[in-house]
Design an enzyme around this catalytic site. Sequence first.
Site, short mmCIF file in Angstrom:
data_model
loop_
_atom_site.label_atom_id
_atom_site.label_comp_id
_atom_site.label_asym_id
_atom_site.label_seq_id
_atom_site.Cartn_x
_atom_site.Cartn_y
_atom_site.Cartn_z
N TRP A 61 0.87 -1.18 0.00
CA TRP A 61 0.00 0.00 0.00
C TRP A 61 0.90 1.23 0.00
O TRP A 61 1.80 1.37 0.83
CB TRP A 61 -0.88 -0.04 1.24
CG TRP A 61 -1.83 1.09 1.43
CD1 TRP A 61 -2.71 1.60 0.52
CD2 TRP A 61 -2.02 1.84 2.64
NE1 TRP A 61 -3.44 2.62 1.09
CE2 TRP A 61 -3.03 2.79 2.39
CE3 TRP A 61 -1.44 1.80 3.91
CZ2 TRP A 61 -3.47 3.69 3.35
CZ3 TRP A 61 -1.87 2.69 4.86
CH2 TRP A 61 -2.88 3.63 4.59
N ASP A 68 -0.07 -4.78 9.87
CA ASP A 68 -1.12 -3.84 9.46
C ASP A 68 -2.28 -4.65 8.91
O ASP A 68 -2.20 -5.24 7.83
CB ASP A 68 -0.59 -2.87 8.40
CG ASP A 68 -1.65 -1.85 7.98
OD1 ASP A 68 -2.68 -1.73 8.68
OD2 ASP A 68 -1.45 -1.17 6.96
N LYS A 117 -13.10 -1.46 6.22
CA LYS A 117 -13.57 -2.49 5.29
C LYS A 117 -14.55 -3.45 5.96
O LYS A 117 -15.63 -3.71 5.45
CB LYS A 117 -12.39 -3.27 4.72
CG LYS A 117 -11.76 -2.66 3.48
CD LYS A 117 -10.91 -1.46 3.81
CE LYS A 117 -10.21 -0.92 2.57
NZ LYS A 117 -9.35 0.23 2.89
#
Length: 406
Positions: free
Chosen positions: A136, A217, A253
């Site tokens: 990311w 993460d 999410k």
Amino acid sequence: MASIFENVPGAPADVIFALTAAYKADTDPKKVNLGVGAYRTEEGKPWVLPVVHKADHIMVDDENLDHEYLPILGLENFRKASSKLILGENSKAIAEGRVGSAQCISGTGAVYTGAHFLSKHYPFKGAACYISKPTWANHRAIFEGVGIPVLEYPYWDAETKGLDLKGMLGAMEAAPSGSIFLLHPCAHNPTGVDPTPDQWKQIADVMEARGHFTFFDTAYQGFASGSLDKDAYSVRYFVERGFEMFIAQSFSKNFGLYSERAGNLTIVAKTPEIKNTIESQIAKAQRAVISNPPAYGSRVVSLVLNDETLYKEWEENLSFMANRIIAMRQALFDELVALGTPGTWNHIVDQIGMFSFTGLSTPQVKVLKEKYHCYLTDNGRISMAGLNTKNVKYFAAAVDDVVRNV
């Protein structure tokens, strides 16, 4: 009078926001948005989880709910439930009082909060943070922004379209002792490729031998496979092995709370005393940046995680989202096979989570955007949530064309 800021250079536009803007400006009725990192329904619309609707109503009807400041470290019930969610109900580390936490501004804020602490207090001065290649994009920006050097470890094997385990382990072995390694517990972004349990064991062996610090993460727990426990396997395994670590958690999410920025930083320390020290330093830093975290998103999550009935419904909502993503993977794979598209496409169904690293080249992506109005990142990553039964055949045909002709 000239502006004192006239020599400040402009910054490049964020890739995803630029992609979204281009999609919105496109008037072609067949356009497909495969860039956005958010769940979409079969109709291509955002989805408010039914369990979140219920939590909304409970909060609205609660006459005792006020809008006072939360404590600096956040809503305690939310923090504890978040840590229990990722570490497990029977976590030995929790029972021993070695687990701390801080409510943060979603996963981004949790990564930043942990990175900021490490920049000030990590004993290996000058240690670099190693991020996967690719990862990311914000990971690099966050760690470099707090003054921690960023290096990469191999992750994606372009030939096999899978994990480059040998390269990853080699980089860990070669890194100076005490380096920081940022790891994705599940649904790796952007590749969708995760290590197997045996591979996680090998990764843990090297991390332990070299004395590296683990920073997980996790943005997709429960969203990846549909199982909250399965998606937390790697984190729980490392905790069982005795690692100290930071775990950034996002509820964007898996709760669909994208705009509410509900996140948590879970701290696993060697002793309760060290945990308390770390929390005190994070509280000091958080006070100077945001003063107090926002309440709404954390209250929604806390309500659901701490209520047995709501929790069960949330698991059903998660399973629904995960299964739709899995179904779209299968549908895209089936269409490409039916078309006889050159190459192998098993990686589409082997990968997991919201994203798929297709293996498409930048020139092929350019044609997909310009000729077919299909919007995806230049590295060939697509969001599977952007596919549905109405557009998957069209997208597969577009991919078939660019693979054959570009």
